[in-house]
Design a protein around this motif. Structure first.
Motif, PDB file in Angstrom:
ATOM      1  N   PRO A 278      -3.440   1.591   9.527  1.00 49.25           N
ATOM      2  CA  PRO A 278      -3.369   1.901   8.707  1.00 49.25           C
ATOM      3  C   PRO A 278      -4.480   3.027   8.049  1.00 49.25           C
TER       4      PRO A 278
ATOM      5  N   LEU B 128      -5.014  -7.510   5.223  1.00 49.04           N
ATOM      6  CA  LEU B 128      -4.042  -6.292   5.066  1.00 49.04           C
ATOM      7  C   LEU B 128      -2.935  -6.501   6.838  1.00 49.04           C
TER       8      LEU B 128
ATOM      9  N   ALA C 214      -6.521  -2.445  -0.402  1.00 47.35           N
ATOM     10  CA  ALA C 214      -6.133  -3.256  -0.210  1.00 47.35           C
ATOM     11  C   ALA C 214      -7.843  -3.802  -0.357  1.00 47.35           C
TER      12      ALA C 214
ATOM     13  N   ASP D  81      -5.010   3.161   2.309  1.00 52.15           N
ATOM     14  CA  ASP D  81      -4.477   1.231   2.805  1.00 52.15           C
ATOM     15  C   ASP D  81      -5.660   0.748   2.716  1.00 52.15           C
ATOM     16  N   ILE D  82      -6.274   0.889   3.443  1.00 54.36           N
ATOM     17  CA  ILE D  82      -7.690  -0.322   3.422  1.00 54.36           C
ATOM     18  C   ILE D  82      -8.448   0.089   1.673  1.00 54.36           C
TER      19      ILE D  82
ATOM     20  N   VAL E 125      -0.275  -6.264   1.271  1.00 56.06           N
ATOM     21  CA  VAL E 125      -1.689  -6.667   2.076  1.00 56.06           C
ATOM     22  C   VAL E 125      -1.521  -8.715   0.610  1.00 56.06           C
TER      23      VAL E 125
ATOM     24  N   ASP F 226      -5.166  -6.969  11.864  1.00 55.70           N
ATOM     25  CA  ASP F 226      -5.043  -7.428  11.084  1.00 55.70           C
ATOM     26  C   ASP F 226      -6.007  -6.698  10.383  1.00 55.70           C
TER      27      ASP F 226
ATOM     28  N   THR G 101       1.176  -1.019   0.084  1.00 54.98           N
ATOM     29  CA  THR G 101       0.092  -0.310  -0.067  1.00 54.98           C
ATOM     30  C   THR G 101       1.202   1.695  -0.191  1.00 54.98           C
TER      31      THR G 101
ATOM     32  N   TRP H  45     -14.334  -5.028   4.741  1.00 52.56           N
ATOM     33  CA  TRP H  45     -13.660  -5.430   5.885  1.00 52.56           C
ATOM     34  C   TRP H  45     -13.759  -5.963   7.310  1.00 52.56           C
TER      35      TRP H  45
END
Length: 659
Positions: A511, A504, A519, A515-516, A468, A489, A462, A541
């Motif tokens: 994060p 991730l 992923a 970043d998410i 990831v 995680d 990321t 998520w």
């Protein structure tokens, strides 16, 4: 300290102690032979796969590096490799052990009972030998006739003569007795000869014992002998911890050991596993050898051309001097054209012999032109014009003789120009070869590439540097959740049946939303949504602690499935648009994927993919061609070395290049 060239008996002992159980009962999936004395066994084990590298006279260990072996028409698979594939592929490693603490490792291979032995000799002039269960040689990396044994097909394999002893099983009394046998030797040499250990270990023992290594053994007292025994015991205790150490002189590794060396002033790098230290150390030198080999081939060609270049320069100088000489003579004679004409007329008018004619006519000449010799049979008179010699033809007029000299001057000038053109071509060829030498070096370096553990999964990094990973199939989904998913995680999954388990890895950090989202892209593009040709898909998520492999009471979870408890966080309408690029770093590369912004921040060589109708391999070929058209000559060589399979593996399915 000398650079270490091969593993010692103690190194083999330490490596087997920590790696034997990882290798036992693994299946040999394939065998490769990048070099004549080096083989790689691709091992398929219960939980993961390994590559076992065996190099005669040097090393045996598991490796994280890949060695490029392109099996094409130009590359002929060595016969030994073919025989190994025929005999031991798809069979199991039933046992692996060090023979009697010598630098010989024996691998027993079969289905239920041992059928074959693969014997790796790590000692000088060693070989790799395949035998049947009765030690009859089937084939070897090299055949040899030696004083005490021979390596030949159908002969019984004989082990090399013993060199050392098993220092791990000696009592303190046995150690002191053996050392005392070499009373007249220096202590360091006595340890080497008495215990059969390498010099670096003997020096380490002396240093730890606080004893001058150059003293004689006979000068040691009981306390000092006990100090030597204790130093050896401490080292063996460290060896049992399984760590590895590389000693550097500046940036150059000079040795690798299973104990922390204190008898050195070099920089020491510690590894949690001795195997990893061996892998880094010996791969460094293998890469260096490959680079030097690549350079030497080109350097030989350059040396040959430079010899031609020197000869060409000499030839140009010769032609230049000749051209200048004939022009200089012609100019002088032209200034004395009248005198020369009278002289030649005089010679031609005489009926007497040549010598009398010369005597009568030479008074016509002045001090600029003097007669040196005559050749009546050819009608030539050699004259000296201001120190330069030239032949005059009495059958020609003075003007024609001078014109002939001007023609010769012009002819040599043309030859000099042509020689200069040839020189320019040689210089250009040498420049090209020097450039190629650098590129060949890069190619050799790139051919040995480190493969990270996560590269067997779908993966990306990321923008903030978080890893990831996503499963490629049900088995990987299962292992990801069981082995790699921690409570903190972030677990992601596309909201569609047929999607990878995606993780991730936070590693104690938090994060960002970006970043998410990055992923989520990985979870989306490798889901069934891509294969269905959709443009967007939702991704949810949760935290790792919300995911469980335990089904509700009375229910069953199939392989690769899992339960998610608690609130799901959704990222809506994740676009199925994937950037794929080749990141170049340290004269190597890796194929990366992600959003366009993320990939663009790491490389300028990338393209954008969306679901389409072309198979991954066709798309991979087009991607490579497109990226090659963008890059510089130096980087082109790196991208050319990228295997199409590496690109195809990162493509989610049938695709189309959009930019």
């Amino acid at each position: 300290m000398k650079v270490k060239k091969s593993m010692s008996s103690l190194d083999l002992y330490s490596w087997l102690k920590w790696c034997r159980d990882r290798i036992l009962n693994c299946y040999i999936d394939n065998i490769y032979m990048p070099k004549g004395n080096l083989i790689i066994l691709k091992l398929k084990c219960k939980s993961q796969s390994f590559n076992l590298v065996i190099e005669a006279s040097r090393r045996i260990h598991l490796t994280k590096y890949t060695f490029k072996t392109t099996e094409t028409e130009q590359y002929k698979i060595p016969l030994f490799c073919t025989i190994l594939r025929r005999k031991i592929r798809d069979k199991k490693i039933l046992n692996i052990y060090q023979y009697d603490f010598e630098r010989v490792v024996i691998v027993e291979i079969g289905r239920v009972e041992p059928e074959y032995k693969l014997i790796a000799e790590i000692l000088p002039r060693g070989v790799i030998v395949l035998t049947d269960r009765d030690n009859t040689i089937i084939y070897a990396s090299e055949f040899r006739e030696m004083k005490d044994r021979s390596i030949k097909v159908k002969e019984k394999y004989t082990l090399p003569p013993r060199i050392g002893i098993d220092i791990t099983s000696l009592s303190p009394k046995e150690i002191t007795c053996k050392v005392k046998e070499y009373a007249k030797s220096t202590i360091v040499r006595g340890l080497v000869r008495a215990l059969g250990i390498p010099g670096e270990l003997a020096e380490e023992i002396c240093y730890r014992a606080g004893i001058d290594k150059n003293r004689r053994v006979e000068t040691l007292n009981t306390q000092e002998l006990n100090s030597i025994v204790k130093a050896l015991s401490d080292i063996l205790s460290e060896v049992n911890h399984g760590k590895g150490y590389i000693v550097y002189d500046g940036d150059t590794p000079i040795t690798v050991t299973p104990y922390k060396p204190v008898a050195t002033h070099g920089r020491i790098v510690e590894y949690q596993l001795f195997n990893d230290a061996l892998d880094e150390y010996f791969t460094y030198y293998m890469r260096l050898e490959e680079e030097l080999s690549a350079r030497e081939k080109v350097e030989e060609e350059i040396a040959r051309l430079e010899t031609s270049l020197r000869k060409q320069c000499e030839l140009i100088e010769k032609y230049r001097r000749e051209s200048e000489k004939y022009k200089r003579i012609a100019d002088k004679l032209m200034m004395n054209l009248h005198i020369l004409s009278e002289f030649l007329k005089c010679i031609r008018s005489q009926s007497e012999n040549w010598y009398k004619a010369i005597d009568k006519c030479k008074s016509i000449l002045n001090e600029t032109v003097t007669i040196k010799s005559i050749n009546p049979s050819k009608g030539l008179i050699k004259v000296t014009v201001n120190g330069d010699n030239v032949d005059l033809d009495v059958r020609l007029s003075a003007y024609d003789n001078i014109s002939k000299l001007y023609s010769l001057a012009k002819e040599f000038k043309v030859k000099a120009e042509r020689a200069k053109e040839a020189l320019s071509r040689l210089e250009e060829k040498i420049r090209e070869l020097k450039s190629r030498m650098e590129l060949e070096t890069i190619k050799a370096r790139v051919a040995i590439k480190r493969r990270e553990w996560y590269e067997k999964y779908h993966w990306l990094i990321t923008p903030s540097g978080f890893l990831v990973i996503a499963g490629r199939d049900q088995s990987q989904n299962e292992s990801l959740v069981r082995k790699h998913l921690k409570d903190d995680d972030i677990f992601l999954h596309a909201d569609i049946h047929g999607a990878p388990a995606t993780i991730l890895k936070v590693e104690g950090s938090k994060p960002s939303s970006r970043d998410i989202e990055e992923a989520a892209l990985l979870a989306a593009v490798y889901s069934k949504a891509w294969k269905l040709g959709l443009h967007v898909v939702d991704v949810f998520w949760v935290y790792g602690k919300q995911v469980s492999k335990s089904p509700p009471s009375g229910e069953y979870l199939p392989k690769g499935a899992f339960m998610v408890y608690g609130k799901k966080n959704y990222i809506r309408n994740v676009a199925l648009k994937l950037a794929l690029g080749i990141e170049i770093y340290n004269n190597s590369y890796r194929v990366i994927v992600g959003s366009e912004d993320t990939v663009k921040s790491k490389t300028k060589y990338y393209t954008i993919l969306i679901p389409g109708d072309e198979d991954p391999y066709t798309v991979a070929r087009k991607v490579k061609e497109k990226l090659l058209s963008k890059c510089s000559e130096r980087e082109k060589y790196i991208i050319e070395s990228v295997d199409l399979n590496e690109i195809a593996m990162r493509i989610p399915g049938k695709s189309r290049i959009v930019e």
